[in-house]
Write a protein that holds these residues in place. Structure first.
Motif, short mmCIF file in Angstrom:
data_model
loop_
_atom_site.label_atom_id
_atom_site.label_comp_id
_atom_site.label_asym_id
_atom_site.label_seq_id
_atom_site.Cartn_x
_atom_site.Cartn_y
_atom_site.Cartn_z
N ALA A 64 0.97 -1.11 -0.11
CA ALA A 64 -0.13 0.20 0.10
C ALA A 64 0.89 1.21 0.21
O ALA A 64 0.45 2.25 -0.84
CB ALA A 64 -0.86 -0.04 1.03
N ILE A 65 1.93 1.30 0.98
CA ILE A 65 2.68 2.40 0.86
C ILE A 65 3.50 2.64 -0.63
O ILE A 65 3.42 3.70 -1.02
CB ILE A 65 3.78 2.00 2.07
N ASP A 66 3.95 1.62 -1.20
CA ASP A 66 4.56 1.87 -2.41
C ASP A 66 3.60 2.20 -3.53
O ASP A 66 3.83 3.21 -4.32
CB ASP A 66 4.98 0.24 -2.99
N ALA A 67 2.30 1.60 -3.46
CA ALA A 67 1.39 2.11 -4.51
C ALA A 67 0.84 3.48 -4.47
O ALA A 67 0.84 4.26 -5.25
CB ALA A 67 0.11 1.14 -4.35
N LEU A 68 0.73 4.02 -3.17
CA LEU A 68 0.38 5.36 -2.82
C LEU A 68 1.36 6.40 -2.91
O LEU A 68 1.13 7.39 -2.96
CB LEU A 68 -0.32 5.57 -1.46
N GLY A 69 2.69 5.96 -2.68
CA GLY A 69 3.84 6.76 -2.73
C GLY A 69 3.90 7.38 -1.57
O GLY A 69 4.43 8.52 -1.40
#
Length: 339
Positions: free
Chosen positions: A43-48
Protein backbone atom coordinates in the motif's frame (compact mmCIF):
# COMPACT_ATOMS: atom_id res chain seq x y z
CA UNK A 1 -1.94 18.76 -11.54
CA UNK A 2 -0.73 18.96 -7.93
CA UNK A 3 -2.28 16.26 -5.76
CA UNK A 4 -2.44 16.10 -2.00
CA UNK A 5 0.26 13.82 -0.54
CA UNK A 6 -1.07 10.51 0.83
CA UNK A 7 -1.65 10.32 4.57
CA UNK A 8 -1.30 7.59 7.18
CA UNK A 9 -5.07 7.09 7.04
CA UNK A 10 -4.93 6.62 3.26
CA UNK A 11 -2.39 3.82 3.70
CA UNK A 12 -4.43 2.24 6.49
CA UNK A 13 -7.54 2.21 4.31
CA UNK A 14 -5.66 0.74 1.35
CA UNK A 15 -4.06 -1.97 3.48
CA UNK A 16 -7.21 -2.75 5.43
CA UNK A 17 -5.63 -2.12 8.84
CA UNK A 18 -5.73 0.59 11.47
CA UNK A 19 -3.53 3.69 11.46
CA UNK A 20 -1.98 2.41 14.70
CA UNK A 21 -0.90 -0.77 12.91
CA UNK A 22 0.69 1.31 10.15
CA UNK A 23 2.64 3.31 12.74
CA UNK A 24 3.71 0.14 14.51
CA UNK A 25 4.85 -1.39 11.21
CA UNK A 26 6.96 1.69 10.42
CA UNK A 27 8.48 2.13 13.87
CA UNK A 28 8.70 -1.44 15.22
CA UNK A 29 8.21 -3.80 12.25
CA UNK A 30 9.19 -6.88 14.25
CA UNK A 31 5.94 -6.49 16.20
CA UNK A 32 3.84 -6.89 13.03
CA UNK A 33 3.13 -10.19 11.28
CA UNK A 34 5.04 -10.65 8.02
CA UNK A 35 1.89 -10.99 5.91
CA UNK A 36 0.58 -7.71 7.35
CA UNK A 37 3.93 -5.99 6.79
CA UNK A 38 3.93 -7.05 3.16
CA UNK A 39 0.38 -5.79 2.66
CA UNK A 40 1.25 -2.46 4.28
CA UNK A 41 4.43 -2.11 2.22
CA UNK A 42 2.44 -2.77 -0.97
CA UNK A 43 0.00 0.00 0.00
CA UNK A 44 2.86 2.39 0.81
CA UNK A 45 4.51 1.69 -2.56
CA UNK A 46 1.27 2.06 -4.49
CA UNK A 47 0.36 5.38 -2.86
CA UNK A 48 3.87 6.80 -2.73
CA UNK A 49 3.51 7.47 0.99
CA UNK A 50 6.53 8.71 2.94
CA UNK A 51 6.33 9.06 6.74
CA UNK A 52 7.59 12.45 7.89
CA UNK A 53 9.08 11.76 11.29
CA UNK A 54 10.43 15.25 11.79
CA UNK A 55 7.13 16.91 10.99
CA UNK A 56 5.60 15.63 14.19
CA UNK A 57 8.06 17.42 16.40
CA UNK A 58 7.68 21.10 15.69
CA UNK A 59 4.58 23.26 15.73
CA UNK A 60 6.21 25.27 12.96
CA UNK A 61 6.18 22.12 10.81
CA UNK A 62 9.89 22.58 10.27
CA UNK A 63 12.70 20.29 11.35
CA UNK A 64 15.71 22.46 10.44
CA UNK A 65 16.96 19.57 8.34
CA UNK A 66 17.92 19.86 4.67
CA UNK A 67 18.60 16.86 2.48
CA UNK A 68 21.10 16.71 -0.36
CA UNK A 69 21.63 13.98 -2.94
CA UNK A 70 24.92 14.12 -4.83
CA UNK A 71 25.95 11.78 -7.65
CA UNK A 72 29.00 10.34 -5.90
CA UNK A 73 30.80 10.53 -2.57
CA UNK A 74 33.99 9.38 -4.30
CA UNK A 75 34.18 12.28 -6.75
CA UNK A 76 36.03 15.17 -5.08
CA UNK A 77 34.48 17.66 -7.49
CA UNK A 78 31.46 17.93 -5.17
CA UNK A 79 33.43 18.35 -1.94
CA UNK A 80 34.09 22.10 -2.08
CA UNK A 81 30.53 23.03 -3.01
CA UNK A 82 28.91 20.81 -0.40
CA UNK A 83 31.32 22.06 2.28
CA UNK A 84 30.39 25.66 1.44
CA UNK A 85 26.70 24.72 1.50
CA UNK A 86 27.14 23.12 4.92
CA UNK A 87 28.95 26.18 6.31
CA UNK A 88 25.95 28.41 5.67
CA UNK A 89 23.51 25.84 7.08
CA UNK A 90 25.62 25.47 10.23
CA UNK A 91 25.48 29.23 10.87
CA UNK A 92 21.69 28.99 10.63
CA UNK A 93 21.56 25.96 12.97
CA UNK A 94 20.30 23.73 10.14
CA UNK A 95 21.38 20.10 9.84
CA UNK A 96 22.47 18.61 6.51
CA UNK A 97 21.73 14.97 5.61
CA UNK A 98 23.46 13.65 2.48
CA UNK A 99 22.72 10.75 0.19
CA UNK A 100 24.45 9.52 -2.96
CA UNK A 101 22.78 8.41 -6.19
CA UNK A 102 25.73 6.87 -8.09
CA UNK A 103 24.33 8.62 -11.19
CA UNK A 104 21.25 6.39 -11.02
CA UNK A 105 17.85 8.13 -11.24
CA UNK A 106 16.00 5.29 -9.50
CA UNK A 107 18.44 5.29 -6.61
CA UNK A 108 18.29 9.08 -6.44
CA UNK A 109 14.51 8.79 -6.05
CA UNK A 110 14.96 6.31 -3.18
CA UNK A 111 17.44 8.65 -1.49
CA UNK A 112 15.05 11.59 -1.84
CA UNK A 113 12.24 9.53 -0.30
CA UNK A 114 14.47 8.51 2.59
CA UNK A 115 15.66 12.04 3.33
CA UNK A 116 12.13 13.42 3.22
CA UNK A 117 10.96 10.61 5.50
CA UNK A 118 13.52 11.86 8.01
CA UNK A 119 11.90 15.28 7.93
CA UNK A 120 13.91 17.24 5.38
CA UNK A 121 12.41 20.72 4.94
CA UNK A 122 14.08 21.13 1.55
CA UNK A 123 16.22 19.28 -0.98
CA UNK A 124 19.46 20.13 -2.76
CA UNK A 125 19.90 18.11 -5.95
CA UNK A 126 22.72 18.03 -8.50
CA UNK A 127 21.66 18.57 -12.10
CA UNK A 128 18.33 19.38 -13.68
CA UNK A 129 16.98 16.35 -15.53
CA UNK A 130 15.25 13.56 -13.65
CA UNK A 131 12.23 11.33 -14.22
CA UNK A 132 8.73 12.77 -14.03
CA UNK A 133 7.84 10.59 -11.03
CA UNK A 134 10.66 12.22 -9.04
CA UNK A 135 9.53 15.72 -10.00
CA UNK A 136 5.90 14.95 -9.19
CA UNK A 137 6.85 13.39 -5.85
CA UNK A 138 8.67 16.57 -4.79
CA UNK A 139 5.77 18.72 -5.99
CA UNK A 140 3.15 16.61 -4.24
CA UNK A 141 5.12 16.71 -0.99
CA UNK A 142 5.54 20.48 -1.38
CA UNK A 143 9.29 20.17 -0.77
CA UNK A 144 11.32 23.26 -1.74
CA UNK A 145 14.02 22.01 -4.10
CA UNK A 146 17.09 23.67 -5.57
CA UNK A 147 19.24 22.34 -8.41
CA UNK A 148 22.97 22.94 -8.29
CA UNK A 149 25.92 22.53 -10.71
CA UNK A 150 23.76 23.72 -13.60
CA UNK A 151 21.67 26.68 -14.69
CA UNK A 152 18.66 26.88 -17.00
CA UNK A 153 17.08 30.24 -17.72
CA UNK A 154 14.00 28.66 -19.35
CA UNK A 155 12.81 26.79 -16.25
CA UNK A 156 10.58 27.69 -13.30
CA UNK A 157 12.71 25.53 -10.98
CA UNK A 158 15.36 27.00 -8.69
CA UNK A 159 18.99 26.85 -9.86
CA UNK A 160 22.29 28.04 -8.51
CA UNK A 161 25.01 27.08 -10.93
CA UNK A 162 26.55 27.65 -14.30
CA UNK A 163 25.92 26.96 -17.98
CA UNK A 164 27.72 23.68 -18.72
CA UNK A 165 27.03 23.99 -22.44
CA UNK A 166 28.66 27.41 -22.70
CA UNK A 167 31.61 26.31 -20.54
CA UNK A 168 32.14 23.37 -22.91
CA UNK A 169 32.13 25.78 -25.84
CA UNK A 170 34.66 28.04 -24.13
CA UNK A 171 37.27 25.35 -23.57
CA UNK A 172 36.81 23.95 -27.09
CA UNK A 173 37.32 27.42 -28.59
CA UNK A 174 40.49 27.87 -26.55
CA UNK A 175 41.92 24.60 -27.89
CA UNK A 176 41.16 25.66 -31.46
CA UNK A 177 42.69 29.08 -30.79
CA UNK A 178 45.96 27.26 -30.05
CA UNK A 179 45.86 25.86 -33.59
CA UNK A 180 44.55 22.34 -33.04
CA UNK A 181 42.52 20.84 -35.88
CA UNK A 182 42.29 17.15 -34.93
CA UNK A 183 40.57 16.99 -31.52
CA UNK A 184 39.08 14.14 -29.47
CA UNK A 185 36.68 14.32 -26.53
CA UNK A 186 36.69 11.99 -23.54
CA UNK A 187 33.45 12.68 -21.70
CA UNK A 188 31.79 11.32 -18.61
CA UNK A 189 28.88 8.99 -19.32
CA UNK A 190 25.98 11.20 -20.37
CA UNK A 191 23.14 8.83 -19.51
CA UNK A 192 21.81 10.08 -16.18
CA UNK A 193 24.23 13.03 -16.14
CA UNK A 194 22.88 16.19 -17.78
CA UNK A 195 26.01 18.15 -16.81
CA UNK A 196 28.25 15.80 -18.81
CA UNK A 197 25.76 15.82 -21.70
CA UNK A 198 25.64 19.62 -21.79
CA UNK A 199 29.44 19.96 -21.68
CA UNK A 200 29.79 17.44 -24.48
CA UNK A 201 27.15 19.21 -26.57
CA UNK A 202 28.94 22.53 -26.07
CA UNK A 203 32.29 21.08 -27.12
CA UNK A 204 30.94 19.34 -30.21
CA UNK A 205 28.97 22.43 -31.30
CA UNK A 206 32.30 24.25 -31.65
CA UNK A 207 34.35 21.40 -33.13
CA UNK A 208 31.65 20.62 -35.70
CA UNK A 209 31.25 24.25 -36.78
CA UNK A 210 32.65 24.48 -40.34
CA UNK A 211 33.88 27.99 -39.60
CA UNK A 212 36.66 26.57 -37.42
CA UNK A 213 37.88 23.97 -39.91
CA UNK A 214 38.45 21.40 -37.16
CA UNK A 215 37.74 17.68 -37.01
CA UNK A 216 36.29 15.69 -34.13
CA UNK A 217 38.43 12.57 -34.28
CA UNK A 218 36.42 10.70 -31.65
CA UNK A 219 33.94 11.14 -28.82
CA UNK A 220 34.47 8.57 -26.08
CA UNK A 221 32.30 8.30 -22.96
CA UNK A 222 33.63 6.62 -19.83
CA UNK A 223 33.33 6.50 -16.05
CA UNK A 224 35.12 9.06 -13.90
CA UNK A 225 38.19 7.20 -12.68
CA UNK A 226 41.93 7.09 -13.35
CA UNK A 227 41.75 3.51 -14.66
CA UNK A 228 38.96 4.34 -17.09
CA UNK A 229 40.82 7.49 -18.14
CA UNK A 230 43.92 5.44 -18.98
CA UNK A 231 41.89 3.01 -21.10
CA UNK A 232 40.16 5.92 -22.81
CA UNK A 233 43.51 7.47 -23.70
CA UNK A 234 44.66 4.19 -25.27
CA UNK A 235 41.50 4.11 -27.38
CA UNK A 236 41.59 7.74 -28.46
CA UNK A 237 45.29 8.03 -29.24
CA UNK A 238 45.07 5.03 -31.58
CA UNK A 239 42.64 6.81 -33.88
CA UNK A 240 43.57 8.06 -37.33
CA UNK A 241 44.24 10.88 -37.66
CA UNK A 242 45.77 10.95 -34.23
CA UNK A 243 44.33 13.80 -32.16
CA UNK A 244 46.71 16.59 -31.20
CA UNK A 245 44.40 17.63 -28.34
CA UNK A 246 41.94 15.85 -26.07
CA UNK A 247 39.12 17.62 -24.24
CA UNK A 248 38.22 15.83 -21.01
CA UNK A 249 34.85 16.07 -19.29
CA UNK A 250 36.44 16.55 -15.87
CA UNK A 251 39.83 16.82 -14.17
CA UNK A 252 39.95 13.19 -13.03
CA UNK A 253 39.74 12.05 -16.64
CA UNK A 254 42.27 14.69 -17.74
CA UNK A 255 44.74 13.77 -14.99
CA UNK A 256 44.39 10.05 -15.67
CA UNK A 257 45.01 10.58 -19.39
CA UNK A 258 48.00 12.82 -18.71
CA UNK A 259 49.63 10.15 -16.56
CA UNK A 260 48.87 7.45 -19.11
CA UNK A 261 50.28 9.57 -21.94
CA UNK A 262 53.56 10.04 -20.07
CA UNK A 263 53.73 6.32 -19.25
CA UNK A 264 53.46 5.55 -22.97
CA UNK A 265 56.20 8.02 -23.84
CA UNK A 266 54.04 10.89 -25.10
CA UNK A 267 54.97 14.42 -24.12
CA UNK A 268 52.16 16.63 -22.83
CA UNK A 269 51.60 19.10 -24.45
CA UNK A 270 54.23 18.65 -27.19
CA UNK A 271 52.73 15.44 -28.59
CA UNK A 272 49.19 15.83 -27.30
CA UNK A 273 47.44 18.57 -25.32
CA UNK A 274 44.89 17.65 -22.65
CA UNK A 275 42.33 19.90 -20.97
CA UNK A 276 40.14 19.29 -17.94
CA UNK A 277 37.00 20.65 -16.33
CA UNK A 278 36.27 21.70 -12.69
CA UNK A 279 39.70 22.86 -11.43
CA UNK A 280 39.77 20.57 -8.42
CA UNK A 281 42.96 20.61 -6.31
CA UNK A 282 44.40 17.75 -8.35
CA UNK A 283 44.54 19.94 -11.48
CA UNK A 284 47.46 22.01 -10.26
CA UNK A 285 49.52 19.08 -8.96
CA UNK A 286 49.51 16.97 -12.11
CA UNK A 287 52.69 17.35 -14.17
CA UNK A 288 52.12 19.38 -16.24
CA UNK A 289 49.32 21.26 -14.50
CA UNK A 290 45.95 21.04 -16.20
CA UNK A 291 44.45 23.78 -18.31
CA UNK A 292 40.87 23.49 -17.10
CA UNK A 293 37.52 25.18 -16.54
CA UNK A 294 37.25 26.56 -13.03
CA UNK A 295 33.83 25.97 -11.48
CA UNK A 296 32.85 28.43 -8.70
CA UNK A 297 32.27 25.68 -6.14
CA UNK A 298 32.44 27.75 -2.94
CA UNK A 299 30.31 30.60 -4.23
CA UNK A 300 27.84 28.09 -5.64
CA UNK A 301 27.54 26.27 -2.30
CA UNK A 302 27.05 29.48 -0.33
CA UNK A 303 24.42 30.92 -2.66
CA UNK A 304 22.58 27.61 -2.94
CA UNK A 305 22.20 27.44 0.84
CA UNK A 306 21.01 31.04 1.04
CA UNK A 307 18.42 30.68 -1.71
CA UNK A 308 17.10 27.32 -0.53
CA UNK A 309 16.74 28.57 3.05
CA UNK A 310 14.91 31.63 1.75
CA UNK A 311 12.52 29.43 -0.24
CA UNK A 312 11.84 27.19 2.77
CA UNK A 313 11.11 30.13 5.06
CA UNK A 314 8.98 32.03 2.56
CA UNK A 315 7.87 30.10 -0.55
CA UNK A 316 8.48 32.13 -3.68
CA UNK A 317 11.34 34.15 -2.21
CA UNK A 318 14.18 31.92 -3.44
CA UNK A 319 15.92 33.11 -6.59
CA UNK A 320 17.86 31.32 -9.32
CA UNK A 321 21.45 32.49 -9.66
CA UNK A 322 23.72 32.04 -12.67
CA UNK A 323 27.43 31.96 -11.85
CA UNK A 324 30.31 32.22 -14.30
CA UNK A 325 33.11 29.80 -15.02
CA UNK A 326 36.51 30.80 -16.34
CA UNK A 327 39.46 28.98 -17.81
CA UNK A 328 42.68 28.43 -15.89
CA UNK A 329 45.65 28.06 -18.23
CA UNK A 330 48.42 25.70 -17.20
CA UNK A 331 51.02 23.59 -18.95
CA UNK A 332 48.87 20.77 -20.36
CA UNK A 333 47.74 22.86 -23.35
CA UNK A 334 50.06 24.08 -26.05
CA UNK A 335 50.12 24.45 -29.84
CA UNK A 336 50.22 21.28 -31.96
CA UNK A 337 53.62 20.00 -33.06
CA UNK A 338 54.68 21.20 -36.47
CA UNK A 339 55.34 18.43 -38.92
Amino acid sequence: MITKPPTLDDVAQAAGVSAATISRCINTPDRVAESTRLRIQAAIDALGYTPNFGGRALATRRTNIIGAVIPSMANSVFAGGIQAFQEVLAREKVTLLIGSSNYDHDYEFEQIQTLISHGADGMLLVGSKRPERTQQFLISRRIPTLNIWCYRADSDQLYVGFDNHRAGQDVAKLVLDYGHKAVAIVSGICDGNDRAADRLAGMTSVLDDPAYGAQTVMVHQTKYSFDHAAKAFDTVIAQSPRPTAILAGNDVLAAGMTQRAKALGFSVPDDVSITGFDDIALAQFVDPGLTTVRVPQVQMGHRAAEELLAEIREPGSGRSVELLTHIIKRGSLGPPAQG
